[in-house]
Write a protein that holds these residues in place. Structure first.
Motif, short mmCIF file in Angstrom:
data_model
loop_
_atom_site.label_atom_id
_atom_site.label_comp_id
_atom_site.label_asym_id
_atom_site.label_seq_id
_atom_site.Cartn_x
_atom_site.Cartn_y
_atom_site.Cartn_z
N SER A 53 0.83 -1.20 0.00
CA SER A 53 0.00 0.00 0.00
C SER A 53 0.87 1.25 0.00
O SER A 53 0.63 2.20 -0.75
CB SER A 53 -0.93 0.00 1.22
N SER A 54 1.90 1.26 0.82
CA SER A 54 2.77 2.42 0.95
C SER A 54 3.53 2.70 -0.33
O SER A 54 3.56 3.83 -0.82
CB SER A 54 3.77 2.19 2.09
N VAL A 55 4.15 1.67 -0.89
CA VAL A 55 4.95 1.86 -2.10
C VAL A 55 4.07 2.26 -3.28
O VAL A 55 4.43 3.13 -4.08
CB VAL A 55 5.74 0.58 -2.44
N MET A 56 2.90 1.66 -3.38
CA MET A 56 2.05 1.91 -4.52
C MET A 56 1.34 3.25 -4.46
O MET A 56 1.07 3.86 -5.50
CB MET A 56 1.01 0.79 -4.67
N VAL A 105 -2.02 -3.59 -2.66
CA VAL A 105 -1.94 -2.88 -3.93
C VAL A 105 -3.29 -2.20 -4.25
O VAL A 105 -3.33 -1.06 -4.73
CB VAL A 105 -1.54 -3.83 -5.07
N GLY A 106 -4.38 -2.91 -3.97
CA GLY A 106 -5.70 -2.31 -4.18
C GLY A 106 -5.89 -1.06 -3.34
O GLY A 106 -6.38 -0.04 -3.83
N SER A 107 -5.47 -1.13 -2.09
CA SER A 107 -5.56 0.04 -1.22
C SER A 107 -4.68 1.17 -1.73
O SER A 107 -5.07 2.34 -1.67
CB SER A 107 -5.14 -0.36 0.20
N GLY A 108 -3.50 0.81 -2.26
CA GLY A 108 -2.61 1.82 -2.81
C GLY A 108 -3.20 2.53 -4.01
O GLY A 108 -2.97 3.72 -4.23
N ALA A 109 -3.97 1.82 -4.83
CA ALA A 109 -4.62 2.43 -5.99
C ALA A 109 -5.80 3.29 -5.58
O ALA A 109 -6.08 4.33 -6.20
CB ALA A 109 -5.08 1.33 -6.96
N PHE A 110 -6.51 2.89 -4.53
CA PHE A 110 -7.73 3.57 -4.10
C PHE A 110 -7.45 4.95 -3.49
O PHE A 110 -8.10 5.94 -3.83
CB PHE A 110 -8.47 2.70 -3.09
N HIS A 111 -6.49 5.02 -2.58
CA HIS A 111 -6.35 6.22 -1.75
C HIS A 111 -6.04 7.52 -2.51
O HIS A 111 -6.67 8.55 -2.21
CB HIS A 111 -5.30 5.98 -0.66
N PRO A 112 -5.09 7.54 -3.45
CA PRO A 112 -4.81 8.82 -4.11
C PRO A 112 -6.01 9.41 -4.84
O PRO A 112 -6.27 10.62 -4.73
CB PRO A 112 -3.68 8.47 -5.09
N GLU A 113 -6.77 8.58 -5.56
CA GLU A 113 -7.93 9.11 -6.28
C GLU A 113 -9.04 9.52 -5.32
O GLU A 113 -9.72 10.52 -5.53
CB GLU A 113 -8.46 8.07 -7.27
#
Length: 379
Positions: A53-56, A105-113
Motif C-alpha cells: 500500500s505504501s509503495v504503490m 496494492v488495491g488500497s494503494g490504488a484507491f487512496h490517491p484518487e
C-alpha cells in the motif's frame, strides 16, 4: 462542500480500511496460530500489507497527477477487500503474503484518487471534508478488530470468505461517483497551471517524519495489544483495540473540523503533545483504567490524521494525489516496517519493551511539529 461526494468517498474508505488497516493487524494472532508462525513471521503479514500500500500510493499518486485514472477508485477498493477475503483459503505463509499483497496494492490504488476527489469536493472546508473522509477510514480500522472478535474469531479464517460480496459493494460504491469525479478532474486540470506557490520539499520531509512516528505508535498498539494482554481472551483484547481506534475516529473528525479554525500546524502539535502523557502511563495501567487511558490516547494521537493530509496538500499544491500517497500511504507503510521491527524486539526482549518504546513517539512528533512551516499557500 459537496456532501454527497465527500460521504461517498468516506463510505468507500470505510470498506477499504475495514480490511487493510482494520482487520489485517487484528488477524495477526489468528494467522500466527493457524500457520504456526513466530512473532517475526507474523508481523511480516503487516509489513507486506502496509509496504504494498505504501509503495504503490506514491507511485499511483505521481502517475495520476500526470494522467488521472479515476476508475482506480473503484478497482482499488474492490481488490483491497477481495485480497483479504481470499486469505481465508490459504494454508501456507507464501500464499498468505501473496493475497495480502494484492489487498495492499488495491488500497494503494484507491487512496490517491479518493483523497483527490475529497479535495475537489471540499470547497473552503478542507479540514472538515478530509476529516469526514478520514473518519470513514478510521471507523473501518475500529470495526475491523470488532468483526474479528464477534465473527471471525468464532468461524475461523474461512469466515473471511464472507467478505467476497463486500468487495463488490465497495467497487460499486466507488464506481457510481466516477462520472462526477471525471468532470471535476478535467476542470481542476485546467486551473492547475494558474496555481500559485511551489512545492515545499523541506516541509514535506519533516511532515512525513512526524506521520511515520504517529503510524508506528498507532500500528504498534493495534498489533501488540492482544499479545500484551495475553491473559485476556482474543475477543476482549480486540475490544480494547476497538476502543483505541474508535476513539481515534472521533478524534479525527473533531480535529479536522477544529483545524479549520485554529490552524493545521497548531492542531498537529497540540494533539501529539496531549497524547504523550496517556502513552507514557499506559504500560502501568490495568483493567478499566487501561480502557480509559486507551480512549484518551487514541482520541488525541489520531486527531491529527486528517490534518496531516491537508498540510501535505498545502505543501504539494502541484501534486495533490502524490500528497495523499505520502501522507496516508507512506506513513501507513512505515507503520508496517515499525511493526516488523517491534516484532523482532518482542522475540528478543518481550512485548512490554515495545510499549515502552511506543510511549515516547508522540512527544517526538510534537517537538518536530513545532518546526513545520507556519504559512503554506493553499492549493
Amino acid at each position: 462542500m459537496n456532501r454527497r461526494a465527500v460521504f461517498t468517498f468516506s463510505g468507500t474508505h470505510f470498506l477499504n480500511d475495514l480490511v487493510t488497516t482494520g482487520m489485517v493487524p487484528a488477524l495477526v494472532v489468528m494467522y500466527k496460530q493457524a500457520l504456526h508462525l513466530n512473532y517475526t513471521q507474523s508481523t511480516l503479514v503487516v509489513l507486506v500489507s502496509y509496504l504494498t500500500s505504501s509503495v504503490m500510493q506514491p507511485i499511483f499518486g505521481t502517475s495520476t497527477d500526470k494522467k488521472p485514472r479515476v476508475w482506480l477508485l473503484a478497482l482499488g477498493a474492490f481488490l483491497s477487500v477481495m485480497g483479504l477475503a481470499l486469505t481465508g483459503l490459504v494454508h501456507n505463509l507464501v500464499l498468505l503474503l501473496v493475497f495480502i499483497g494484492l489487498s495492499g496494492v488495491g488500497s494503494g490504488a484507491f487512496h490517491p484518487e479518493a483523497s483527490r476527489g475529497t479535495h475537489l469536493a471540499a470547497g473552503s472546508r478542507r479540514g472538515l471534508a478530509q476529516s469526514v473522509f478520514q473518519v470513514g477510514g478510521n471507523a473501518g480500522q475500529a470495526f475491523g478488530p470488532l468483526i474479528i472478535s464477534l465473527f471471525i474469531g468464532r468461524t475461523g479464517l474461512r469466515g473471511l470468505l464472507w467478505l467476497v460480496p463486500v468487495a463488490f459493494i465497495a467497487g460499486g460504491l466507488g464506481g457510481q461517483i466516477i462520472p462526477w469525479l471525471s468532470g471535476k478532474v478535467r476542470q481542476a486540470k485546467g486551473r492547475r497551471r494558474e496555481v500559485a506557490g511551489e512545492n515545499n520539499i523541506a516541509g514535506v520531509v519533516l511532515l512525513v517524519t512526524i506521520i511515520i512516528l504517529r503510524s508506528w505508535c498507532q500500528v504498534g498498539v493495534v498489533v501488540f495489544l492482544p499479545f500484551y494482554f495475553h491473559n485476556l481472551s482474543l475477543a476482549t483484547s480486540e475490544i480494547f483495540n476497538f476502543v483505541f481506534v474508535g476513539a481515534g475516529a472521533l478524534g479525527t473528525f473533531i480535529g479536522g473540523a477544529l483545524s479549520d479554525r485554529i490552524g493545521q500546524k497548531r492542531l498537529l502539535v497540540l494533539s501529539m503533545l496531549v497524547a504523550t502523557p496517556f502513552a507514557l502511563v499506559f504500560p502501568y495501567t490495568h483493567g478499566a483504567l487501561a480502557v480509559i487511558d486507551l480512549l484518551f490516547f487514541g482520541f488525541s494521537v489520531l486527531s491529527s490524521f486528517a490534518v496531516t493530509v491537508v498540510l501535505m496538500q498545502m505543501m504539494l499544491p502541484k501534486n495533490i494525489a502524490l500528497a495523499s500517497g505520502l501522507s496516508i500511504g507512506f506513513g501507513v507503510g512505515a507503520g508496517g516496517i515499525g511493526a516488523t521491527f517491534m516484532g523482532g524486539i518482542s522475540d528478543l526482549f518481550g512485548v512490554a519493551t515495545v510499549f515502552t518504546i511506543l510511549s515516547v513517539l508522540p512527544l517526538l512528533g510534537s517537538i518536530l511539529g513545532v518546526f513545520l512551516p507556519r504559512d503554506v499557500k493553499r492549493a
